[in-house]
Design a protein around this motif. Structure first.
Motif, PDB file in Angstrom:
ATOM      1  N   ASN A  16      15.112  -2.328  -9.438  1.00 26.46           N
ATOM      2  CA  ASN A  16      14.864  -3.756  -9.195  1.00 26.46           C
ATOM      3  C   ASN A  16      15.338  -4.624 -10.351  1.00 26.46           C
ATOM      4  OD1 ASN A  16      12.969  -3.191 -11.149  1.00 26.46           O
ATOM      5  ND2 ASN A  16      11.217  -3.990 -10.018  1.00 26.46           N
ATOM      6  N   ILE A  63      17.614  -7.063 -11.943  1.00 31.23           N
ATOM      7  CA  ILE A  63      18.508  -8.072 -11.368  1.00 31.23           C
ATOM      8  C   ILE A  63      19.085  -8.947 -12.475  1.00 31.23           C
ATOM      9  CG2 ILE A  63      18.733  -9.974  -9.726  1.00 31.23           C
ATOM     10  CD1 ILE A  63      16.370  -8.896  -8.209  1.00 31.23           C
ATOM     11  N   LYS A 112      24.455 -10.660  -4.702  1.00 28.42           N
ATOM     12  CA  LYS A 112      24.962  -9.281  -4.608  1.00 28.42           C
ATOM     13  C   LYS A 112      23.998  -8.294  -5.251  1.00 28.42           C
ATOM     14  CE  LYS A 112      29.799 -10.720  -4.404  1.00 28.42           C
ATOM     15  NZ  LYS A 112      31.121 -10.725  -5.081  1.00 28.42           N
ATOM     16  N   HIS A 113      22.880  -8.066  -4.574  1.00 29.58           N
ATOM     17  CA  HIS A 113      21.897  -7.070  -4.988  1.00 29.58           C
ATOM     18  C   HIS A 113      21.120  -6.671  -3.745  1.00 29.58           C
ATOM     19  CE1 HIS A 113      18.428  -5.183  -6.907  1.00 29.58           C
ATOM     20  NE2 HIS A 113      19.120  -5.147  -8.032  1.00 29.58           N
ATOM     21  N   ASP A 114      20.793  -5.398  -3.643  1.00 26.14           N
ATOM     22  CA  ASP A 114      20.145  -4.887  -2.428  1.00 26.14           C
ATOM     23  C   ASP A 114      18.817  -5.572  -2.126  1.00 26.14           C
ATOM     24  OD1 ASP A 114      22.236  -3.175  -2.047  1.00 26.14           O
ATOM     25  OD2 ASP A 114      21.235  -1.411  -2.894  1.00 26.14           O
ATOM     26  N   GLU A 151      23.896 -11.630 -10.374  1.00 26.98           N
ATOM     27  CA  GLU A 151      23.528 -11.054  -9.069  1.00 26.98           C
ATOM     28  C   GLU A 151      22.675 -12.038  -8.275  1.00 26.98           C
ATOM     29  OE1 GLU A 151      23.523  -6.244 -10.041  1.00 26.98           O
ATOM     30  OE2 GLU A 151      21.761  -7.464 -10.537  1.00 26.98           O
ATOM     31  N   HIS A 178      19.972 -11.042 -17.791  1.00 20.47           N
ATOM     32  CA  HIS A 178      19.138 -10.806 -16.612  1.00 20.47           C
ATOM     33  C   HIS A 178      17.975 -11.797 -16.602  1.00 20.47           C
ATOM     34  CE1 HIS A 178      16.429  -8.755 -19.400  1.00 20.47           C
ATOM     35  NE2 HIS A 178      17.431  -7.978 -19.773  1.00 20.47           N
ATOM     36  N   LYS A 183      15.497  -0.838 -14.797  1.00 18.41           N
ATOM     37  CA  LYS A 183      16.659  -0.194 -14.179  1.00 18.41           C
ATOM     38  C   LYS A 183      16.253   1.048 -13.404  1.00 18.41           C
ATOM     39  CE  LYS A 183      20.161  -1.938 -17.364  1.00 18.41           C
ATOM     40  NZ  LYS A 183      21.160  -1.637 -18.391  1.00 18.41           N
TER      41      LYS A 183
END
Length: 497
Positions: free
Chosen positions: A291, A293, A302-304, A297, A41, A287
């Motif tokens: 947030n 990431i 591909k993350h909100d 991603e 990450h 987590k």
């Protein structure tokens, strides 16, 4: 032109110090690597890019760097201390895999993501599980010094005893008395003599998956022990630089210093460097906050929280635009700005590589331009010498880029600089972008061929005065992220900024 005045911020002394290698031209650097139980990450990416840049700049200055970065595949418990399950073993149970399958899977994906960020591979990448005998030997040595004790198959470091001869807390600034009074009662604490003591070796419960035989029975090493064992094996009892994230300063690095002094009667590293933390839209990444990431991603979008995908070089460039000791806040706005900045830098790289010196006896040397370029080059090095300030160095590169663009457009004649200064301008820009900052152009051979073909068709349509086709090609390329550059004597393209 290379620096002789490098200074770095030493966390141990809390001030910038002139870098003096212990055994020049050799430099030993140890950086704490990942615990491999999940995808890499942002928190993994920042130290990787930070210390890759340190490695690159030291190498550029002529040092021979042995860069050791470990893989933690045992001993890192869920409590980040002496409590809880092993993080890898817990993941293995969840996925019904062997722990080493989990470790191998996420070591491979970590390597994949580090390669995408264009980080150099470390000189040596040791694993904790590959150095169990060395860790057992360290425990025996600390016991022999009277600075550890055994309780029912576990061995703990005696911090109070150590503090009689050394100072526990000198790296992090923690006060031992406060640590003793402020530590809450935790599982397993009852067998410790003091709350601040930490595990060197832990007795394994029968159901524990990762365990080895030792003089104290079946067990596993403490998290802090592996780095002392591996750094001393490959870099010696004292080496130049120890790096890692600020979150590792306490207890991990503090315990490493204690272990090094207990075994070898000296601090393990001369200089301690720590990169600062990452936030997401102003909040600490976690987590539970939604947030968290991963690098993949970011690369795929591909993350909100992400409005689009951001390429690996955009991420690397973004990390370099902040000083490594400052907090780095990720947001879509900041990443989009970084995307534009990266494209400007790479457009400049393409131009710089293509530029050739044009001799012209009718052109006089322009001393103002020459002084500005030499000052810009000097400033770029001065920024890197000031504790690896990549943010300032990038700012000076943009000033050099203005000169490169002026030569490219014909506003500034290369002959006005003289061949020597022109060469320094071109070579310094290319060297900083590629060798020191580690930025590369993100395109492939197919893309190159496509662009060549599109520009050829564009030129033909322009010659035929088919302006509908000209506009169609220009619009199509813009949609793909490229802009057409019409110049007096040629047609070229650039990344849309």
């Amino acid at each position: 032109m290379k620096s002789q005045n490098l200074k770095l911020y030493n966390t141990l002394s809390r001030e910038k110090e002139e870098f003096q290698a212990i055994n020049p031209p050799f430099v030993g650097m140890y950086v704490c690597g990942p615990t491999v139980y999940g995808d890499a990450h942002l928190g993994h990416g920042r130290p990787a890019v930070t210390f890759d840049t340190v490695n690159r700049y030291l190498t550029h200055l002529g040092f021979r760097v042995r860069y050791v970065r470990n893989i933690t595949d045992v001993g890192h418990l869920t409590g980040d201390a002496d409590e809880g399950e092993d993080k890898i073993a817990k993941k293995a149970k969840l996925e019904q895999l062997e722990p080493m399958e989990v470790a191998q899977q996420y070591t491979d994906t970590y390597h994949r993501d580090m390669a995408l960020l264009n980080t150099w591979k470390p000189s040596i990448e040791p694993r904790a599980t590959g150095h169990i005998p060395e860790q057992i030997a360290l425990v025996e040595a600390i016991l022999a010094e009277g600075l550890a004790y055994e309780v029912d198959g576990s061995v703990y470091f005696d911090v109070l005893k150590y503090n009689e001869s050394y100072k526990y807390g000198k790296l992090s600034g923690r006060v031992l008395e406060d640590l003793m009074s402020g530590t809450r009662d935790l599982d397993g604490q009852g067998e410790k003599r003091n709350a601040a003591d930490f595990a060197l070796w832990k007795k394994a419960a029968p159901e524990h998956l990762m365990k080895w035989n030792s003089p104290w029975g079946m067990g596993f090493p403490g998290w802090h022990l592996e780095c002392t064992a591996m750094s001393s094996k490959y870099l010696g009892n004292q080496f130049d630089i120890h790096g890692g994230g600020m979150d590792l300063m306490f207890p991990h690095h503090e315990c490493e210093i204690a272990q090094g002094n207990a075994c070898n009667h000296q601090d393990p590293a001369k200089y301690w460097m720590h990169n600062n933390m990452i936030t997401i839209n102003g909040q600490k990444m976690g987590k539970s906050l939604g947030n968290f990431i991963t690098l993949q991603e970011l690369f795929t979008g591909k993350h909100d929280l992400l409005e689009q995908a951001y390429s690996p070089m955009t991420i690397r460039y973004f990390m370099l635009t902040a000083h490594y000791r400052s907090t780095l806040d990720f947001s879509n706005e900041a990443l989009k700005a970084a995307q534009k900045g990266y494209k400007k830098i790479i457009n400049g790289l393409r131009i710089a590589k293509a530029l050739d010196y044009q001799e012209d006896q009718s052109v006089e040397l322009d001393q103002t331009q020459i002084e500005q370029i030499e000052s810009g080059i000097s400033n770029a090095y001065r920024a890197m010498d000031d504790d690896f300030n990549t943010a300032q160095a990038i700012g000076h590169l943009f000033n050099l880029l203005k000169k490169i663009n002026s030569i490219f457009t014909g506003q500034l004649k290369s002959a006005a600089l003289g061949q020597d200064v022109f060469g320094k301008l071109k070579n310094t820009y290319i060297t900083f972008v590629t060798d020191i900052l580690g930025l590369v152009e993100e395109k492939n051979d197919v893309q190159n061929e496509m662009l060549d073909l599109m520009l050829k068709l564009y030129a033909e349509a322009k010659t035929a005065r088919n302006y509908v086709k000209v506009d169609e090609i220009r619009a199509g390329l813009k949609e793909m992220g490229f802009v057409v550059k019409d110049m007096k004597d040629k047609i070229d393209w650039a990344y849309e900024e």
